[in-house]
Design an enzyme around this catalytic site. Structure first.
Site, PDB file in Angstrom:
ATOM      1  N   SER A 164      39.289  50.431  41.287  1.00 44.27           N
ATOM      2  CA  SER A 164      39.828  49.375  40.426  1.00 44.27           C
ATOM      3  C   SER A 164      38.752  48.624  39.647  1.00 44.27           C
ATOM      4  O   SER A 164      39.059  47.951  38.665  1.00 44.27           O
ATOM      5  CB  SER A 164      40.636  48.374  41.263  1.00 44.27           C
ATOM      6  N   LYS A 191      37.952  41.634  42.423  1.00 48.71           N
ATOM      7  CA  LYS A 191      38.402  41.545  41.038  1.00 48.71           C
ATOM      8  C   LYS A 191      37.435  40.662  40.245  1.00 48.71           C
ATOM      9  O   LYS A 191      36.543  40.036  40.799  1.00 48.71           O
ATOM     10  CB  LYS A 191      39.819  40.966  40.947  1.00 48.71           C
TER      11      LYS A 191
END
Length: 292
Positions: free
Chosen positions: A59, A120
């Protein structure tokens, strides 16, 4: 009456044996206490100062690869209920000595309703209005600068197979390098946030996550996204699909990613130490994550 004293040589004193047994018990307890103190010190360091972190997915490609090991610092944003390594406290509001992350920081986050850590990038701060149209990110109505760059050539290995269930089209980007090895030719777009932070993102084409909003980030919340825009369960993705479900409370931020310690390609065999050395990816150790 016999007043003679018994011969001392015929008596065997029992006290030394008891003392010896007691000494063994005391030594064992001292060892146990020492190990407990070491364990508490390690847990305290992991919870308050820094801890290792393993990248389990793609990701955050291309900056972070599956198999990267990082150091995550705990103190830059203060401490909250997610700070302890095993998340032993129930969810609660607020932070101790809290500081809001900066736009562009790479952070560890525990999604609401879970005790699993994700990694993230901070895109939106409290009060920001965030929107995306066909892959173009807007912050407070201003388009975030995007610049196509040369593709990244990522070596294909067990941890980076050049494709996943979510983006099988990535298999089409496999190429053979001049050295005869197989590489993933990853399309790259450099994104530059307000304030100057710049980093590479993966752009495979249009996806369902390429358009959203506008969303205004509430007070005490953050909007988080992965750099691999077509394969990241972040603030754009509902919780029931494994995403963050929108802006995330800052209490759920567990720390800031600092640098890569080492990276493994997934070929290690636990019982063979030589395989650990052979699986090391060259050139990734020591890479800072603060300027990317």
């Amino acid at each position: 009456m016999n007043d003679s004293v018994p011969d001392a040589s015929t008596e065997t004193p029992a006290a030394p044996a008891a003392e010896k047994k007691e000494d063994k018990g005391s030594a064992l307890w001292r060892e146990i206490k020492g190990l407990l103190w070491v364990l508490l010190a390690v847990l305290g360091f992991h919870s308050l100062i820094a801890k290792p972190f393993y990248i389990p997915s793609e990701s955050m490609m291309p900056g972070l690869l599956t198999g990267d090991r990082l150091v995550v610092s705990k103190y830059p944003y203060g401490w909250s209920w997610v700070s302890p390594s095993f998340h032993v406290f129930p969810p609660m509001q607020g932070r101790v000595f809290g500081h809001m992350p900066q736009r562009g920081d790479i952070v560890i986050v525990t999604p609401p309703g879970t005790r699993t850590d994700y990694i993230k990038r901070v895109i939106g701060l409290p009060g920001d209005t965030v929107r995306m149209v066909d892959g173009q990110l807007y912050i407070n109505g201003q388009a975030v600068k995007r610049q196509p760059e040369s593709p990244d050539m990522v070596p294909v290995d067990i941890n980076s197979p050049c494709g996943s269930d979510r983006d099988p089209a990535l298999y089409d980007f496999r190429v053979r390098g001049p050295d005869g090895k197989e590489y993933c030719r990853v399309p790259i777009v450099r994104e530059s946030l307000p304030g100057g932070r710049s980093y590479e993102t993966v752009e495979l084409g249009r996806s369902s996550e390429d358009s959203f909003g506008p969303v205004t980030v509430p007070e005490g919340h953050l909007w988080l996204m992965g750099d691999n825009r077509d394969d990241s369960a972040d603030s754009r993705v509902p919780e029931w699909q494994g995403g963050l479900g929108g802006p995330v409370p800052w209490e759920n931020i567990g720390g800031r990613a600092e640098f890569i310690t080492f990276s493994l390609d997934g070929s290690t065999v636990w019982w063979n130490p030589l395989s650990w050395i052979e699986a090391l990816r060259a050139g990734r150790a020591g890479r800072s994550l603060r300027n990317s």
